[in-house]
Design a protein around this motif. Structure first.
Motif, short mmCIF file in Angstrom:
data_model
loop_
_atom_site.label_atom_id
_atom_site.label_comp_id
_atom_site.label_asym_id
_atom_site.label_seq_id
_atom_site.Cartn_x
_atom_site.Cartn_y
_atom_site.Cartn_z
N VAL A 53 -6.29 0.78 -7.29
CA VAL A 53 -6.37 0.58 -5.88
C VAL A 53 -7.40 -0.46 -5.70
O VAL A 53 -8.53 -0.55 -6.00
CB VAL A 53 -6.91 2.15 -5.46
N GLY A 54 -6.85 -1.57 -4.99
CA GLY A 54 -7.77 -2.50 -4.45
C GLY A 54 -8.20 -2.28 -3.09
O GLY A 54 -7.66 -1.71 -2.33
N GLY A 55 -9.50 -2.31 -2.98
CA GLY A 55 -10.06 -2.10 -1.76
C GLY A 55 -11.72 -2.12 -2.09
O GLY A 55 -12.16 -2.61 -3.12
N ALA A 57 -14.05 -1.53 -7.77
CA ALA A 57 -12.82 -1.04 -7.17
C ALA A 57 -12.21 0.43 -7.61
O ALA A 57 -13.04 0.61 -8.60
CB ALA A 57 -11.54 -2.13 -7.59
N PRO A 88 -6.79 -7.34 -1.68
CA PRO A 88 -8.01 -7.55 -2.62
C PRO A 88 -7.71 -8.94 -3.72
O PRO A 88 -6.62 -9.39 -3.78
CB PRO A 88 -7.94 -6.30 -3.66
N ILE A 95 -12.57 5.10 -1.57
CA ILE A 95 -12.24 3.65 -1.37
C ILE A 95 -11.44 3.46 -0.04
O ILE A 95 -10.52 4.12 0.23
CB ILE A 95 -11.16 3.38 -2.68
N HIS A 96 -11.60 2.29 0.71
CA HIS A 96 -10.90 2.11 1.77
C HIS A 96 -9.93 1.04 1.12
O HIS A 96 -10.54 -0.06 1.01
CB HIS A 96 -11.96 1.52 2.63
N ARG A 97 -8.56 1.27 1.33
CA ARG A 97 -7.51 0.50 0.82
C ARG A 97 -6.50 0.50 1.98
O ARG A 97 -6.27 1.39 2.57
CB ARG A 97 -7.04 1.12 -0.30
N HIS A 99 -9.01 3.66 -7.21
CA HIS A 99 -7.77 3.92 -7.44
C HIS A 99 -7.46 5.04 -6.45
O HIS A 99 -8.06 6.04 -6.37
CB HIS A 99 -7.30 4.16 -8.89
#
Length: 818
Positions: free
Chosen positions: A190-192, A10, A39, A250-252, A12
């Motif tokens: 950041v969740g993703g 994960a 997530p 990150i893809h969020r 951010h």
């Protein structure tokens, strides 16, 4: 997170700032990614057995590698540098449950390590245990690493963008167990999924974007545009990322977030530490010891896109549905990863603009819907690259016709497809916008004369005297002005046309000399030079050489339609219809207002004898296009015309009743004669259509044998019955255009009478010479059906048979309204 070995779990990021370019809302929708599901529990991502980097790290004092395996012995995670004796520790410094900032932040455990520091999951106890991320140095004994982390903090605070991780706080921590004091950056969690996870899951046959959402080039292009927008914001602050790769994105939700800016630095060489790079993504000049630059960041994005496209379901050459979009995408990657930094995109914003246009091309080719955006580098051109297909024919259309050919079986001429001459294309292709940094950029953007010779005189005055004599853009515009002036001259003025071409070449050579280039030296350092070289070669009718120059422009600007339009014409001229169709189709699908692409595509279909597809393309030209009326005229002519018969065409190139029925409905609504209901244009177009219709109805109803074809028996269109359906639907054509009435279908006799009236009306048009008048009246009499009666004042054909059976038109006068 930062550096090599960046977290592949994960990340951010932040949701603030705006993207670059275009209407913001439309662009945001265009670049939106498939939303990932929420997530899970972040605590599941905590490493239960955190392992420091296996390749160790440089000593904070002398730079000697520490923490590496040595002679088969396992690496020591903490100890003393064997060279200078400085203490080091590569273990995580924070444990589960440890409190920072007076108990505000509670540590859950390490997530990953980057090039300089460990990253920990924690919660903000003052905000209902909201997950956050803590980032510290990997080796707390490394003072330079601590300073780099502070520098990263300052850099990230200065950059505000929705796709760049956001800093929430900064804390100093003194462990209660007597450990080493350390500083930590507090960042939002950041969740993703990182793009590296997207790659890994795709490689295992999974669908990381959703069960019904395989990774495609469109997703890859969206990733790239969002990454480049974030880098553009970073570059505006005078920073370069230096370590862009899939693991650092990150893809969020529907967006991406760039993480790990620990390697961000100024490209002026002021950084004290070696750059943090990943060799597989770094540019050649940086792998060789150079410092990261904007060109290096461009290269890392290109490598990221290359790796993602290799995993996409439509990333392989020839993938279904991508058409030219696949080629355009890989042309963009090739430029971004060019070994020569000077030949890469000059900025992240420029690359983003081209990638966005490639995305629009991919979408339009897949969906069949337009995804247009005005060009930032080419001016729209009012010129239609057509040689008469979309125009009403003049009286010269009937010049040279033999009168006797109208007496019996009428064989109408084949429709000319209207491919323009190379010199006309050279003068009519879109023109590049002047470079903003050119000395004459302001003057060149102001309105000027429309006459090409006046443009030449104005630019020559601008180039001399007190004007910007060093302007390359003035010379290039002079080159185009000479080509346009040449095209205004009649073909028989060969000497004057030659002088204009020489003037265009001279101005191009002057520009090349100012840049220190040999004539036609390739590759050109600037796509504008390659573009004008292509124009001059086209004007010389050296289409093959022109194509090579336009291919250079396509490689430099893979998202622009102008080089594709030029390459489509070159392929068409060289007899390569499949390549021509690919280029024309890509331009037209993306922008239905682009009449030149529609006409080029229609010509390709006509060359195959595909009448309906050619007409359908022209029907699709947008009503807002300046070429809409020309496209409607061309579609009507195509549906009515005799075409060159294609393989297996048993109709001799003639239309069927459906096409003529459409013509009957469409003709009254065409914008002719300035909107008037009657006039010369309508008279001429009506005559042309009736001539083709007479040709057709003779074969439908008269049993005419086609030259070289099967004879037509009682069944029509030969013994195979090709004409039977047309005969059955003759009544569908009843009306003023083709005749018939009161339930009766059109007949050959009726159409002969109507065509005779049309010829008589043509003879009376204003501006008709005496010779044209006499010829058209003779044609009128010749085509008129045989009759035994002569009305007073009728004009007898001098070449008719005996006076007892004259071939005479009894009509004395009619208004030219039919």
């Amino acid at each position: 997170m930062n550096g090599r070995g960046t977290a592949d779990r994960a990340g951010h990021g932040a949701d603030h700032g705006t993207g670059h370019g275009g209407p913001a809302d439309e662009r945001r929708r265009l670049l939106a990614l498939p939303p990932l599901p929420p997530p899970g529990d972040p605590a599941a991502l905590v490493l239960t057995d955190p392992v420091p980097p296996l390749d160790g790290r440089p000593c904070g004092k002398c730079g000697n590698p520490v923490g590496r395996p040595y002679r088969g012995m396992p690496a020591r995670q903490e100890g003393y540098c064997p060279r200078c004796g400085t203490r080091y520790s590569l273990r995580p410094q924070l444990g589960e449950g440890e409190l920072l900032d007076g108990g505000r932040y509670e540590v859950r455990g390490p997530l990953a390590h980057g090039g300089l520091g460990w990253v920990y999951l924690a919660v903000d106890t003052r905000l209902r245990n909201r997950p956050i991320v803590l980032k510290g140095v990997l080796n707390p004994h490394d003072d330079e690493a601590r300073e780099s982390m502070l520098e990263e903090r300052n850099q990230m605070i200065a950059v505000s963008h929705e796709s760049i991780v956001r800093i929430l706080d900064y804390v100093h921590h003194r462990p209660g167990d007597g450990g080493i004091d350390a500083d930590y950056i507090v960042m939002e969690y950041v969740g993703g999924k990182s793009l590296q996870e997207v790659l890994d899951e795709t490689a295992r046959g999974l669908r990381p974007l959703g069960p019904d959402e395989p990774l495609t080039l469109e997703h890859v292009a969206r990733y790239g545009c969002q990454i480049l927008d974030a880098l553009a914001a970073l570059h505006e602050q005078g920073l370069v990322h230096s370590d862009m790769k899939p693991a650092n994105v990150i893809h969020r939700g529907t967006r991406v977030v760039l993480i790990d800016l620990g390697g961000a630095r100024r490209p002026d060489g002021s950084a004290r530490r070696a750059p943090v790079i990943t060799p597989d993504y770094a540019a050649p000049e940086v792998r060789s010891g150079g410092g990261p630059t904007v060109a290096h960041d461009i290269h890392t994005v290109g490598r990221t896109l290359e790796e993602l496209s290799g995993a996409a379901v439509d990333g392989a050459p020839g993938a279904h549905g991508t058409g030219l979009g696949h080629i355009s995408f890989h042309r963009l990657v090739e430029r971004a990863t060019d070994r020569d930094p000077a030949r890469r995109f000059s900025s992240a914003a420029e690359m983003s603009g081209q990638l966005e246009r490639v995305l629009r091309e991919l979408l339009s080719l897949r969906t069949g819907r337009p995804y247009n955006r005005p060009s930032d580098v080419f001016e729209p051109t009012p010129t239609l690259l057509d040689a008469g297909l979309g125009a009403v024919p003049g009286l010269e259309n009937w010049r040279g016709r033999r009168v006797r050919d109208y007496r019996r079986t009428v064989t109408a001429p084949v429709l000319r497809p209207g491919r323009p001459a190379p010199s006309a294309v050279a003068a009519g292709l879109p023109a590049p916008l002047p470079r903003p940094d050119d000395p004459a950029a302001v003057q060149l953007r102001m309105p000027g004369p429309t006459d090409p010779r006046a443009v030449v005189r104005q630019l020559e005055r601008l180039l001399g005297g007190d004007g910007p004599g060093t302007s390359a853009e003035v010379r290039l515009r002079l080159c185009r002005a000479h080509l346009a002036a040449r095209e205004e001259l009649p073909p028989e003025h060969t000497r004057d046309r030659g002088r204009e071409l020489e003037g265009a070449e001279r101005r191009l050579r002057e520009t090349e000399a100012a840049l220190g280039l040999a004539p036609d030296a390739r590759p050109a350092p600037d796509w504008r030079i390659a573009w004008h070289r292509g124009l001059v070669r086209l004007a010389r009718e050296e289409v093959g050489r022109a194509e090579g120059h336009f291919a250079e422009v396509y490689g430099a600007l893979p998202g622009e339609y102008a080089p594709k339009l030029a390459l489509g014409y070159c392929a068409e001229h060289r007899g390569e219809p499949e390549r021509a169709e690919r280029f024309y189709h890509a331009v037209w699908r993306r922008n239905p207002q682009q009449g030149s692409a529609a006409f080029g595509l229609a010509r390709v279909h006509l060359a195959r004898g595909d009448r309906e597809r050619a007409a359908e393309v022209l029907d699709g030209v947008a009503p807002t296009s300046r070429h809409y009326d020309a496209a409607r005229i061309a579609a009507v002519r195509i549906r009515a015309a005799r075409l060159t018969p294609g393989p297996g065409d048993r109709s001799g190139g003639l239309p069927d009743w459906r096409g003529l029925a459409v013509v009957r409905e469409e003709l009254p609504g065409l914008e002719l004669d300035g909107g008037a209901g009657v006039g010369p244009e309508r008279t001429r177009l009506t005559a042309e259509i009736r001539e083709w219709a007479l040709d057709w109805i003779q074969r439908v109803a008269g049993g005419v044998r086609e030259a070289g074809g099967a004879g037509a028996g009682a069944g029509g269109r030969g013994a195979d019955g090709v004409w039977e359906e047309d005969r059955a639907h003759l009544a569908e054509l009843t009306g003023e255009l083709f005749g018939g009435g009161r339930g009766e279908p059109p007949t050959e006799r009726g159409l002969r009478t109507l065509l005779s009236w049309s010829f008589h009306d043509l003879a009376r048009l204003p501006g008709t010479t005496p010779e044209q008048h006499e010829h058209l009246e003779d044609c009128s009499n010749a085509v008129f059906p045989r009759t035994w009666f002569v009305r007073p004042g009728g004009r007898r054909d001098r070449r008719a048979g005996p006076r007892t059976t004259p071939r005479t038109n009894p009509r004395t006068s009619r208004e030219p309204t039919r």
